[in-house]
Design an enzyme around this catalytic site. Structure first.
Site, PDB file in Angstrom:
ATOM      1  N   GLY A  46       0.875  -1.142  -0.038  1.00  0.00           N
ATOM      2  CA  GLY A  46       0.190  -0.129  -0.130  1.00  0.00           C
ATOM      3  C   GLY A  46       0.738   1.042  -0.024  1.00  0.00           C
ATOM      4  O   GLY A  46       2.134   1.232   0.271  1.00  0.00           O
ATOM      5  N   GLN A  51       3.510   9.948   1.232  1.00  0.00           N
ATOM      6  CA  GLN A  51       4.653   9.129   1.221  1.00  0.00           C
ATOM      7  C   GLN A  51       5.609   9.510   0.083  1.00  0.00           C
ATOM      8  O   GLN A  51       6.780   9.121   0.254  1.00  0.00           O
ATOM      9  CB  GLN A  51       4.366   7.479   1.465  1.00  0.00           C
ATOM     10  N   CYS A  94       6.402  -0.197   7.683  1.00  0.00           N
ATOM     11  CA  CYS A  94       5.687   1.051   6.836  1.00  0.00           C
ATOM     12  C   CYS A  94       6.963   1.411   6.019  1.00  0.00           C
ATOM     13  O   CYS A  94       8.083   1.525   6.547  1.00  0.00           O
ATOM     14  CB  CYS A  94       5.465   2.243   7.746  1.00  0.00           C
ATOM     15  N   LEU A  95       6.808   1.914   4.673  1.00  0.00           N
ATOM     16  CA  LEU A  95       7.469   2.346   3.933  1.00  0.00           C
ATOM     17  C   LEU A  95       8.335   3.431   4.309  1.00  0.00           C
ATOM     18  O   LEU A  95       9.696   3.731   3.703  1.00  0.00           O
ATOM     19  CB  LEU A  95       7.365   2.250   2.372  1.00  0.00           C
ATOM     20  N   HIS A 136      -4.121   1.333   7.764  1.00  0.00           N
ATOM     21  CA  HIS A 136      -2.852   2.000   7.953  1.00  0.00           C
ATOM     22  C   HIS A 136      -2.717   3.161   7.026  1.00  0.00           C
ATOM     23  O   HIS A 136      -2.196   4.266   7.120  1.00  0.00           O
ATOM     24  CB  HIS A 136      -1.888   0.885   7.530  1.00  0.00           C
ATOM     25  N   GLU A 137      -3.085   2.943   5.490  1.00  0.00           N
ATOM     26  CA  GLU A 137      -3.103   3.904   4.744  1.00  0.00           C
ATOM     27  C   GLU A 137      -4.036   5.206   5.043  1.00  0.00           C
ATOM     28  O   GLU A 137      -3.655   6.421   4.897  1.00  0.00           O
ATOM     29  CB  GLU A 137      -3.517   3.386   3.408  1.00  0.00           C
ATOM     30  N   HIS A 140      -2.487   7.366   7.309  1.00  0.00           N
ATOM     31  CA  HIS A 140      -1.403   8.342   6.735  1.00  0.00           C
ATOM     32  C   HIS A 140      -2.101   9.758   6.128  1.00  0.00           C
ATOM     33  O   HIS A 140      -1.368  10.778   6.250  1.00  0.00           O
ATOM     34  CB  HIS A 140      -0.855   7.470   5.331  1.00  0.00           C
TER      35      HIS A 140
END
Ligand code: GNR
Ligand code: NI
Length: 173
Positions: A46, A51, A94-95, A136-137, A140
């Site tokens: 995702g 990000q 997480c990226l 999670h997204e 963000h």
């Protein structure tokens, strides 16, 4: 289409509340394409627009394990409209927080409303990894990171570690 650089902790952009996307223009479609390419390159399951430094409420998700079973989802202005009382614990990463993984407790099931790239409103129920990833997204989009769901001790320790790493890198540069 292009792979774009990822925004990494402790970059304060990660704390921005992203703005609604509004009309789906060519620019929005191009941003979604870049987000997918960046997510596949990472690789991740995702990605939220912030990000890659764009404070818009745009999310891409693909739980496909291989290039053959790719199933890209693009979610414009997604919102959680219902969450189950039942919770589940699952390890997250997480990226924007490389090489850190911790167990997070979240509602097991959620209903999410969004627009797709055609502009159609979709409401869908999710469980399992999709429910985790969507929460999670959407976090963000509101400037929330998965570490915000951990104990203050774990979060503080982690933030210090990333602040030190960032200082070392700017000293090396
Ligand atoms: O690639 C990712 N994997 C992942 C695993 C468990 C829970 C959430 C995620 S999302 C993450 C990509 C990312 O940082 N998205 O914002
Ligand atoms: Ni993330």
């Amino acid at each position: 289409m292009a792979v774009r650089p990822l925004v990494i902790l402790p970059d304060s952009k990660l704390r921005l509340v992203s703005e609604p996307v509004g009309p789906i223009t060519d620019e929005v479609r191009a941003l979604a394409a870049d987000m997918l390419e960046t997510m596949y390159d990472a690789p991740g399951i995702g990605l939220a627009a912030i990000q890659i430094g764009v404070p818009k409420r745009l999310v891409v998700v693909d739980l496909g394990k291989t290039a053959e079973d790719r199933n890209p989802m693009v979610l414009v202005d997604p919102e959680v409209t219902w969450a189950s009382e039942d919770k589940r614990v699952h390890e997250e990463g997480c990226l924007s927080i490389p090489e850190y993984y911790e167990e997070v407790e979240r509602p097991e099931k959620v209903r999410v409303r969004y627009r797709d790239l055609k502009g159609d409103t979709v409401e869908t129920d999710a469980d399992g990894l999709l429910a985790i990833c969507l929460q999670h997204e959407i976090d963000h989009l509101n400037g929330v990171l998965f570490v915000d769901h951990l104990s203050r001790l774990k979060r503080t320790r982690l933030l210090k570690k990333f602040e030190k790493a960032a200082k070392r890198e700017s000293a090396d540069a």
